[in-house]
Design a protein around this motif. Sequence first.
Motif, short mmCIF file in Angstrom:
data_model
loop_
_atom_site.label_atom_id
_atom_site.label_comp_id
_atom_site.label_asym_id
_atom_site.label_seq_id
_atom_site.Cartn_x
_atom_site.Cartn_y
_atom_site.Cartn_z
N ILE A 114 17.02 -5.59 26.17
CA ILE A 114 16.61 -5.94 24.81
C ILE A 114 15.42 -5.07 24.43
N LEU A 115 15.55 -4.36 23.32
CA LEU A 115 14.51 -3.45 22.83
C LEU A 115 13.97 -3.99 21.51
N CYS A 116 12.66 -4.22 21.45
CA CYS A 116 12.04 -4.84 20.28
C CYS A 116 10.98 -3.91 19.68
N SER A 117 11.02 -3.76 18.35
CA SER A 117 9.95 -3.04 17.64
C SER A 117 9.65 -1.70 18.28
N THR A 118 10.68 -0.91 18.54
CA THR A 118 10.46 0.32 19.28
C THR A 118 11.35 1.45 18.75
N SER A 119 11.26 2.61 19.38
CA SER A 119 12.02 3.78 18.96
C SER A 119 12.31 4.64 20.18
N PHE A 120 13.07 5.73 19.97
CA PHE A 120 13.26 6.67 21.09
C PHE A 120 12.18 7.73 21.14
N GLY A 121 11.22 7.67 20.22
CA GLY A 121 10.09 8.59 20.24
C GLY A 121 10.47 10.00 19.81
N GLY A 122 9.52 10.91 19.92
CA GLY A 122 9.79 12.31 19.60
C GLY A 122 9.83 12.59 18.11
N PRO A 123 10.08 13.84 17.74
CA PRO A 123 9.98 14.27 16.34
C PRO A 123 11.07 13.73 15.43
N ASN A 124 12.17 13.26 15.98
CA ASN A 124 13.27 12.80 15.14
C ASN A 124 13.31 11.28 14.97
N SER A 125 12.32 10.59 15.52
CA SER A 125 12.18 9.17 15.21
C SER A 125 11.40 9.04 13.91
N ILE A 126 11.47 7.86 13.30
CA ILE A 126 10.68 7.61 12.08
C ILE A 126 9.25 7.35 12.52
N PRO A 127 8.29 8.15 12.07
CA PRO A 127 6.94 8.09 12.65
C PRO A 127 6.15 6.86 12.26
N ILE A 128 5.14 6.58 13.06
CA ILE A 128 4.17 5.55 12.74
C ILE A 128 3.45 5.95 11.45
N PRO A 129 3.31 5.06 10.48
CA PRO A 129 2.57 5.40 9.26
C PRO A 129 1.16 5.90 9.58
N GLN A 130 0.67 6.85 8.81
CA GLN A 130 -0.61 7.48 9.11
C GLN A 130 -1.76 6.48 9.17
N GLU A 131 -1.78 5.51 8.28
CA GLU A 131 -2.86 4.51 8.28
C GLU A 131 -2.88 3.75 9.59
N THR A 132 -1.70 3.35 10.06
CA THR A 132 -1.61 2.62 11.32
C THR A 132 -2.00 3.52 12.48
N LEU A 133 -1.55 4.76 12.44
CA LEU A 133 -1.88 5.70 13.51
C LEU A 133 -3.39 5.92 13.60
N ASP A 134 -4.05 6.02 12.46
CA ASP A 134 -5.51 6.18 12.45
C ASP A 134 -6.18 4.99 13.13
N ILE A 135 -5.70 3.79 12.84
CA ILE A 135 -6.26 2.58 13.46
C ILE A 135 -6.04 2.62 14.96
N MET A 136 -4.86 3.01 15.38
CA MET A 136 -4.55 3.07 16.81
C MET A 136 -5.43 4.09 17.53
N MET A 137 -5.67 5.22 16.89
CA MET A 137 -6.48 6.27 17.50
C MET A 137 -7.93 5.82 17.66
N GLN A 138 -8.39 4.91 16.80
CA GLN A 138 -9.76 4.40 16.88
C GLN A 138 -9.89 3.21 17.83
N GLY A 139 -8.75 2.70 18.31
CA GLY A 139 -8.74 1.44 19.03
C GLY A 139 -9.35 1.47 20.41
N GLY A 140 -9.54 2.67 20.97
CA GLY A 140 -10.07 2.75 22.31
C GLY A 140 -11.54 2.42 22.44
N SER A 141 -12.26 2.44 21.33
CA SER A 141 -13.70 2.23 21.42
C SER A 141 -14.06 0.76 21.59
N LYS A 142 -13.28 -0.14 20.94
CA LYS A 142 -13.51 -1.58 21.04
C LYS A 142 -14.95 -1.97 20.69
#
Length: 265
Positions: A114-142
């Motif tokens: 069972i695969l949930c909320s996921t993709s096969f990754g790579g350039p031909n998947s539908i990308p993470i929206p830029q706003e969400t990606l920016d949040i994820m990139m900042q998430g390591g600082s906590k």
Amino acid sequence: MPKIAANGIEFYYEIHGSGPTLVLLEGLGYASWMWHRQVEELAKHFTVVVFDNRGVGYTDKPEMEYSIQLFAEDTAEVLRAQHIEKAHILGVSMGGFIAQEFAIRYPEMVDQLILCSTSFGGPNSIPIPQETLDIMMQGGSKDGSIEKARYAVSTALNLETLPENQDIIDFIIEQQLKNLQPKHAYQRQLYAGASFNSETRVHTIWAKTLILAGRGDRVVPCGNARLLHEKIPNSKEIIIEGTGHLFLMEKPDVTNRLIINFLTV
């Protein structure tokens, strides 16, 4: 605190219920608490195995390069250490990457997938929206404010039903604050997910597969479910209305019933 040695580190794990084994694999930055709305119900039908991935929760967090291949190897070694030869595998988001890689590398250990909320990754998947990606990139600082943390978590929920799901945000923030993920571990997990691409290999998955997605997913757009369905031969796709990336928390009754029906019928 139950721990098991596997693949060179110690993993925190839990086992619930009885019956066929079902392994649950979490996403980026999430630990086994993620399944608090699944375990009780699923354990009525399955032996449910949950464990904290490398780099999060109460599992070791070595400073080294992580990869989805390594996470799949971790999963195999955790199961072997518990003398589990074959299991149903369910993964959400990054856990869905791990589940795909596990099914590709260890097909003999997979019953149904069972695969949930996921993709096969790579350039031909539908990308993470830029706003969400920016949040994820900042998430390591906590080190941001609670308000920023709540906003970041909110992006994983369906926008239209966000006001009624504030308790989900409260729960996630509470769990994260109990055991903060170190910056290096978050970044290692993030980079592992960013480099994943199973597009040219996912068609080799022969296990019967259910692909689930929330219509309002603002992290991994739900169109990725269709792309996966088109490539995995023995698969079916279901889109859950009125939910986002964390549809397992937003509509647990619907989700649990879909899981149980798929694995038992």
